[in-house]
Motif scaffolding. Structure first.
Motif, mmCIF file in Angstrom:
data_model
loop_
_atom_site.group_PDB
_atom_site.id
_atom_site.type_symbol
_atom_site.label_atom_id
_atom_site.label_comp_id
_atom_site.label_asym_id
_atom_site.label_seq_id
_atom_site.Cartn_x
_atom_site.Cartn_y
_atom_site.Cartn_z
ATOM 1 N N VAL A 23 1.034 -0.890 0.011
ATOM 2 C CA VAL A 23 0.084 0.142 0.248
ATOM 3 C C VAL A 23 0.783 1.620 -0.137
ATOM 4 O O VAL A 23 -0.206 2.437 -0.309
ATOM 5 C CB VAL A 23 -1.527 0.066 1.389
ATOM 6 C CG1 VAL A 23 -1.919 -0.840 0.919
ATOM 7 C CG2 VAL A 23 -0.362 0.199 2.674
ATOM 8 N N ARG A 24 1.861 1.429 -0.219
ATOM 9 C CA ARG A 24 3.236 2.845 0.328
ATOM 10 C C ARG A 24 3.077 2.885 -1.354
ATOM 11 O O ARG A 24 3.859 3.882 -1.345
ATOM 12 C CB ARG A 24 4.253 1.809 0.885
ATOM 13 C CG ARG A 24 4.198 2.111 1.890
ATOM 14 C CD ARG A 24 5.616 2.111 3.416
ATOM 15 N NE ARG A 24 5.348 2.378 4.676
ATOM 16 C CZ ARG A 24 5.271 1.900 5.437
ATOM 17 N NH1 ARG A 24 7.527 1.350 5.440
ATOM 18 N NH2 ARG A 24 6.027 2.602 6.719
ATOM 19 N N VAL A 25 2.692 2.062 -1.897
ATOM 20 C CA VAL A 25 2.808 2.158 -2.987
ATOM 21 C C VAL A 25 1.993 2.960 -3.537
ATOM 22 O O VAL A 25 0.323 1.730 -4.080
ATOM 23 C CB VAL A 25 3.665 1.544 -4.452
ATOM 24 C CG1 VAL A 25 3.349 1.694 -5.597
ATOM 25 C CG2 VAL A 25 4.784 0.717 -4.167
ATOM 26 N N PHE A 26 1.498 4.184 -4.381
ATOM 27 C CA PHE A 26 -0.012 4.476 -4.249
ATOM 28 C C PHE A 26 -0.396 4.555 -5.758
ATOM 29 O O PHE A 26 0.388 4.005 -6.713
ATOM 30 C CB PHE A 26 -0.300 5.796 -4.693
ATOM 31 C CG PHE A 26 -1.389 6.981 -4.313
ATOM 32 C CD1 PHE A 26 -1.648 7.460 -2.977
ATOM 33 C CD2 PHE A 26 -2.268 6.523 -5.623
ATOM 34 C CE1 PHE A 26 -2.987 7.619 -2.900
ATOM 35 C CE2 PHE A 26 -3.165 7.644 -5.440
ATOM 36 C CZ PHE A 26 -3.813 7.574 -4.116
ATOM 37 N N PRO A 27 -1.654 3.620 -5.952
ATOM 38 C CA PRO A 27 -2.743 3.598 -7.580
ATOM 39 C C PRO A 27 -2.356 3.756 -8.242
ATOM 40 O O PRO A 27 -3.158 4.866 -8.203
ATOM 41 C CB PRO A 27 -3.270 2.258 -6.854
ATOM 42 C CG PRO A 27 -3.728 2.678 -5.210
ATOM 43 C CD PRO A 27 -2.479 3.390 -4.913
#
Length: 277
Positions: free
Chosen positions: A156-160
């Motif tokens: 989730v630390r990679v913003f979609p």
């Protein structure tokens, strides 16, 4: 004196001994390193049903004194969920429930570019369902015996990108609100115009954060945070404040407020397009 890191680690270990608690995450300003001496300490209690609230309540009394209580899941509403407001060592320490499976579902929706704002007391814009994975992305894991939270946090630390595009596409609502607000000018309906402007500002703030690939999980400070983003419209936060300051029962003042907001919406659309390139 606020709880030390060692205090929080010890408390988190005790909390994960409660049946149903999967892990504990430090959230809010303390997790981000922006806290002040007056800041509350927010602990996310990530759980799977059934949660042993009786045992959790006993632990709350041990930690916070005889008056400490906890709710059942859902006791604070459908999206805030539940928990306990405790005072430990003279400082506010909030326990906030988070259903792990629901966090997973909200993350799957975010990855697919699906989101909604949900009605919840205390949240005038509504709670965005993507705030659940956002909280975990911005939090600091204190206890995670199975490693599930750490694995999910890494994702989730990679913003979609799909969520970013959906939030920017959602700016249609901000433009729509401008038209609705203008219809209230001749009536001098300052309350309605204020409501339109508040939601418009929130929609713009979320679009700007999405385009920048940043999680925005709360209305508090959202406009200031959006204005601080690289690529945001010039003086975004100050101009939002100017628009609200112009609101009164005078149709001329209402028109001025809406004109300021309309310019901001157009500039937000352009800014988001640039950031998404």
């Amino acid at each position: 004196m606020a709880p030390t890191d060692a205090d929080l680690a010890e408390l988190a270990a005790r909390l994960t001994g409660v049946p149903g608690v999967c892990g504990v995450v430090l959230g809010g300003s303390r997790a981000r390193g922006t806290h002040t001496p007056d800041s509350d300490t927010d602990l996310g209690l990530y759980y799977r049903a059934p949660l042993d609230t009786a045992r959790l309540g006993r632990l709350a009394v041990e930690a916070g004194g005889a008056g400490a209580t906890v709710t059942e899941p859902g006791g604070w509403g459908p999206w805030v969920d539940g928990g306990g407001w405790l005072t430990i060592g003279g400082d506010a320490v909030d326990w906030i429930y988070r259903d792990v499976d629901r966090v997973h579902r909200c993350w799957a929706d975010a990855e697919a570019g699906r989101y909604a704002f949900h009605a919840q007391a205390g949240h005038p814009l509504g709670v965005p369902d993507f705030s659940y994975p956002g909280e975990l992305a911005l939090g600091k894991i204190l206890s995670d015996p199975s490693g599930e939270l750490a694995a999910l946090q890494a994702r989730v630390r990679v913003f979609p990108r799909a969520l970013a595009e959906a939030l920017v596409a959602g700016l249609w609502e901000a433009d729509f609100l401008i038209g609705l607000a203008r219809k209230a000018v001749t009536r001098g309906d300052s309350a309605y115009v204020s409501g339109c402007l508040f939601r418009l500002a929130g929609v713009c703030a979320h679009a700007l954060h999405g385009a920048a690939g940043r999680w925005l999980i709360n209305e508090k400070g959202a406009v200031a945070a959006a204005g601080a983003l690289p690529g945001a419209p010039d003086r975004f936060a100050a101009r939002v404040e100017t628009a609200f300051a112009a609101v009164s029962g005078d149709p001329l003042h209402l028109s001025l407020a809406i004109d300021i907001a309309a310019d901001l919406v157009l500039e937000t659309v352009d800014a988001c397009a640039m950031m998404l390139r």
